[in-house]
Design an enzyme around this catalytic site. Structure first.
Site, PDB file in Angstrom:
ATOM      1  CD  GLN A   1      -2.472  -1.021   2.636  1.00 39.83           C
ATOM      2  OE1 GLN A   1      -3.741  -0.599   2.664  1.00 39.83           O
ATOM      3  NE2 GLN A   1      -2.153  -1.986   3.541  1.00 39.83           N
TER       4      GLN A   1
ATOM      5  CG  HIS B   1      -2.542   2.737  -2.334  1.00 45.81           C
ATOM      6  ND1 HIS B   1      -2.481   2.659  -1.027  1.00 45.81           N
ATOM      7  CD2 HIS B   1      -3.906   2.172  -2.784  1.00 45.81           C
ATOM      8  CE1 HIS B   1      -3.579   2.058  -0.467  1.00 45.81           C
ATOM      9  NE2 HIS B   1      -4.476   1.854  -1.551  1.00 45.81           N
TER      10      HIS B   1
ATOM     11  CB  CYS C   1      -1.910  12.737 -23.428  1.00 53.15           C
ATOM     12  SG  CYS C   1      -0.635  12.989 -22.591  1.00 53.15           S
TER      13      CYS C   1
ATOM     14  CB  CYS D   1       0.889  17.325 -20.156  1.00 53.46           C
ATOM     15  SG  CYS D   1       1.470  15.991 -21.075  1.00 53.46           S
TER      16      CYS D   1
ATOM     17  CB  CYS E   1      -1.939  16.926 -24.282  1.00 52.23           C
ATOM     18  SG  CYS E   1      -2.382  16.455 -22.610  1.00 52.23           S
TER      19      CYS E   1
ATOM     20  N   GLY F   1       2.678  -4.048   8.996  1.00 50.08           N
ATOM     21  CA  GLY F   1       2.776  -2.768   9.383  1.00 50.08           C
ATOM     22  C   GLY F   1       1.565  -2.054   8.744  1.00 50.08           C
ATOM     23  CB  SER F   2      -1.341  -2.761   6.873  1.00 47.47           C
ATOM     24  OG  SER F   2      -2.652  -1.898   6.339  1.00 47.47           O
TER      25      SER F   2
ATOM     26  CG  LEU G   1       6.838  -4.031  10.522  1.00 46.82           C
ATOM     27  CD1 LEU G   1       6.402  -5.646  10.232  1.00 46.82           C
ATOM     28  CD2 LEU G   1       5.837  -3.714  11.675  1.00 46.82           C
TER      29      LEU G   1
END
Length: 287
Positions: A111, A129, A140, A188, A191, A228-229, A272
């Site tokens: 994530q 994500h 574009c 951009c 475009c 770790g979530s 962790l």
């Protein structure tokens, strides 16, 4: 809810032994969250580092809805991204990569948007994500590197300096309003469309093919290992629920309780880096 085994809610020692046994069997799919990267200096929203701040993440609707919101995002991210880009993988990331090298991990779903799994040597990571290292055009769909955008923003803002008061998750630096207002954004080159980091904002949907790949990977796993979530957001929690429905045991290593604890056969409240390093040593002795 899965049927609890004898180590659900057990002592840390018994939980660690069960974790080691399940990982030793191989076929592990890792689902990692921000808690894995806090030891690299990247804060999170809800874990140990997140409880002390009241960060309001950018939403997709706000970003596309107004130039002021985009200017605020890019000014803050222009400085905050550098903090993420300088971060180095920690012991937890390196341990995951080593477990994959040993053939015990079949897939990694993260994530996180910091790229630290890959920097540690992990392969074929599904970035649920997206990644802060890329920029996409909403017109574009062209993708470019964040380094290229950084050069363009520096050129568009010569002499611009801002005082960073705090770094929030996802490379969001807190700046005074007057310094944000003087920042110039760029569009951009192909475009003229709006540029957006190639990450999923709150209020935006993860592309369906990417989600399906994660479901398929979870369903084939022997164990789903959550690292770790807090699993507060459905984006990650749905894979825990899918594992449960597929009779895949769920193991959670996290600082503090999570939304998925009732679905887990093993939960371990621990740091962790230390835990995963110890896991490598334990598995080495068992070989």
């Amino acid at each position: 809810m899965v049927e609890e085994d004898e180590t659900s809610g057990a002592s840390p020692g018994r939980a660690f032994r069960r974790l080691s046994e399940l990982v030793a069997d191989g076929g592990v799919v890792v689902l990692s969250g921000a808690g894995l990267s806090t030891e690299s200096g990247i804060p999170d929203y809800r874990g140990e580092t997140g409880r002390a701040r009241r960060a309001e993440p950018m939403t997709y609707q706000a970003f596309v809805g107004g130039a002021a919101a985009r200017r605020r995002y890019w000014a803050r991210s222009h400085l905050g991204w550098r903090h993420v880009a300088r971060a180095a993988p920690n012991a937890g990331h390196r341990a995951v990569a080593e477990l994959q090298d040993r053939g015990l991990i079949d897939g990694i779903i993260t994530q996180n948007v910091d790229g630290l799994h890959q920097a540690a040597g992990a392969r074929e990571v599904i970035e649920l994500h997206g990644s802060l290292d890329r920029v996409m055009c909403l017109g574009c769909a062209r993708r470019t590197s964040r380094e290229e955008l950084d050069r363009r923003l520096r050129a568009a803002n010569p002499g611009w300096h801002a005082q960073v008061t705090r770094i929030n998750p996802d490379g969001d630096a807190v700046l005074p309003d007057d310094q944000v207002e003087s920042f110039r954004i760029v569009d951009c080159l192909d475009c003229g469309g709006l540029l957006k980091p190639d990450v999923i904002f709150f209020g935006e949907n993860v592309p369906r093919p990417r989600v399906q790949d994660c479901f398929d990977l979870t369903e084939r796993a022997r164990t789903l290992l959550v690292l770790g979530s807090s699993l507060t957001v459905m984006s990650g929690f749905r894979f825990v629920r899918h594992a449960t429905k597929s009779a895949v045991p769920v193991v959670i290593v996290n600082r503090g309780p999570t939304r998925g604890d009732d679905h887990a056969v093993v939960t371990l409240d621990a740091a962790l880096g230390v835990t995963l390093t110890a896991l490598l040593a334990d598995l080495g002795r068992a070989r």
